[in-house]
Design a protein around this motif. Structure first.
Motif, short mmCIF file in Angstrom:
data_model
loop_
_atom_site.label_atom_id
_atom_site.label_comp_id
_atom_site.label_asym_id
_atom_site.label_seq_id
_atom_site.Cartn_x
_atom_site.Cartn_y
_atom_site.Cartn_z
N GLY A 95 -47.33 16.11 -4.74
CA GLY A 95 -47.28 15.77 -6.15
C GLY A 95 -45.95 15.20 -6.61
O GLY A 95 -45.80 14.83 -7.76
N SER A 96 -44.98 15.12 -5.72
CA SER A 96 -43.70 14.50 -6.05
C SER A 96 -43.59 13.19 -5.30
O SER A 96 -44.39 12.89 -4.42
CB SER A 96 -42.53 15.39 -5.63
N GLU A 97 -42.60 12.41 -5.66
CA GLU A 97 -42.34 11.17 -4.95
C GLU A 97 -40.91 11.25 -4.43
O GLU A 97 -39.95 11.14 -5.19
CB GLU A 97 -42.52 9.97 -5.89
N LEU A 98 -40.79 11.48 -3.13
CA LEU A 98 -39.48 11.63 -2.51
C LEU A 98 -38.97 10.26 -2.08
O LEU A 98 -39.74 9.36 -1.78
CB LEU A 98 -39.57 12.55 -1.30
N ASP A 99 -37.67 10.12 -2.04
CA ASP A 99 -37.05 8.87 -1.56
C ASP A 99 -36.61 9.09 -0.12
O ASP A 99 -35.75 9.92 0.16
CB ASP A 99 -35.84 8.52 -2.43
N LYS A 100 -37.24 8.33 0.80
CA LYS A 100 -36.92 8.47 2.22
C LYS A 100 -36.21 7.20 2.69
O LYS A 100 -36.64 6.08 2.40
CB LYS A 100 -38.19 8.69 3.03
N CYS A 101 -35.15 7.40 3.42
CA CYS A 101 -34.36 6.27 3.92
C CYS A 101 -35.11 5.56 5.04
O CYS A 101 -35.64 6.20 5.95
CB CYS A 101 -33.00 6.75 4.41
N SER A 102 -35.15 4.24 4.98
CA SER A 102 -35.85 3.45 5.99
C SER A 102 -35.05 3.35 7.30
O SER A 102 -35.58 2.91 8.31
CB SER A 102 -36.12 2.04 5.45
N ARG A 103 -33.83 3.82 7.29
CA ARG A 103 -33.00 3.70 8.50
C ARG A 103 -32.68 5.07 9.11
O ARG A 103 -33.02 5.35 10.24
CB ARG A 103 -31.70 2.97 8.17
N CYS A 104 -32.00 5.94 8.32
CA CYS A 104 -31.56 7.22 8.89
C CYS A 104 -32.59 8.34 8.69
O CYS A 104 -32.39 9.44 9.18
CB CYS A 104 -30.21 7.63 8.31
N GLN A 105 -33.68 8.02 7.97
CA GLN A 105 -34.78 8.97 7.73
C GLN A 105 -34.38 10.12 6.81
O GLN A 105 -35.11 11.11 6.70
CB GLN A 105 -35.35 9.52 9.05
N GLY A 106 -33.23 10.05 6.18
CA GLY A 106 -32.83 11.08 5.22
C GLY A 106 -33.78 11.08 4.03
O GLY A 106 -34.34 10.06 3.66
N VAL A 107 -33.98 12.25 3.44
CA VAL A 107 -34.87 12.40 2.29
C VAL A 107 -34.03 12.85 1.10
O VAL A 107 -33.24 13.79 1.21
CB VAL A 107 -35.99 13.42 2.57
N TRP A 108 -34.23 12.17 -0.03
CA TRP A 108 -33.44 12.42 -1.22
C TRP A 108 -34.34 12.85 -2.36
O TRP A 108 -35.43 12.32 -2.55
CB TRP A 108 -32.64 11.17 -1.59
N LEU A 109 -33.88 13.83 -3.10
CA LEU A 109 -34.65 14.38 -4.21
C LEU A 109 -33.99 14.03 -5.54
O LEU A 109 -32.76 14.07 -5.63
CB LEU A 109 -34.75 15.89 -4.09
N ASP A 110 -34.81 13.73 -6.54
CA ASP A 110 -34.29 13.54 -7.88
C ASP A 110 -34.15 14.90 -8.56
O ASP A 110 -34.63 15.92 -8.03
CB ASP A 110 -35.24 12.66 -8.71
#
Ligand SMILES: [Zn+2]
Length: 100
Positions: A62-77
């Motif tokens: 139910g959330s929309e996470l931001d995932k890096c296309s290179r290092c695969q890191g995931v970022w939360l708002d």
């Protein structure tokens, strides 16, 4: 030896000038810092803060996470960690208890 009024006036105006310059410098530094922040934001919007690659929105619980296309890191708002961890009794729940 008594101090002449003009010497007191000179010191007064010197202090006034010092305070004026100090205030102007602080304002300039504040503006410079804000301009720097906005310049970085204009370049880095939608980019990974760690490696600079493009972030991809990934739906998750139910959330929309931001995932890096290179290092695969995931970022939360703001609020997303709390939302994801609200009902989690495992790892996310422990993260919420630590940082929440
Ligand atoms: Zn990255």
């Amino acid at each position: 030896m008594p101090v002449k009024p003009t010497e007191q006036e000179d010191e007064y105006f010197a202090r006034q000038e010092f305070e004026r310059r100090k205030k102007a410098l602080a304002e300039h530094e504040g503006r410079s810092a804000e301009e720097e922040r906005l310049r970085i934001l204009a370049v880095a919007a939608g980019r990974c803060p760690k490696c600079g690659a493009v972030l991809v929105a990934v739906p998750y619980r139910g959330s929309e996470l931001d995932k890096c296309s290179r290092c695969q890191g995931v970022w939360l708002d703001v609020g997303e960690l709390e939302q994801l961890a609200a009902e989690d009794k495992g790892f996310l729940g422990s993260v919420r208890r630590i940082f929440g």
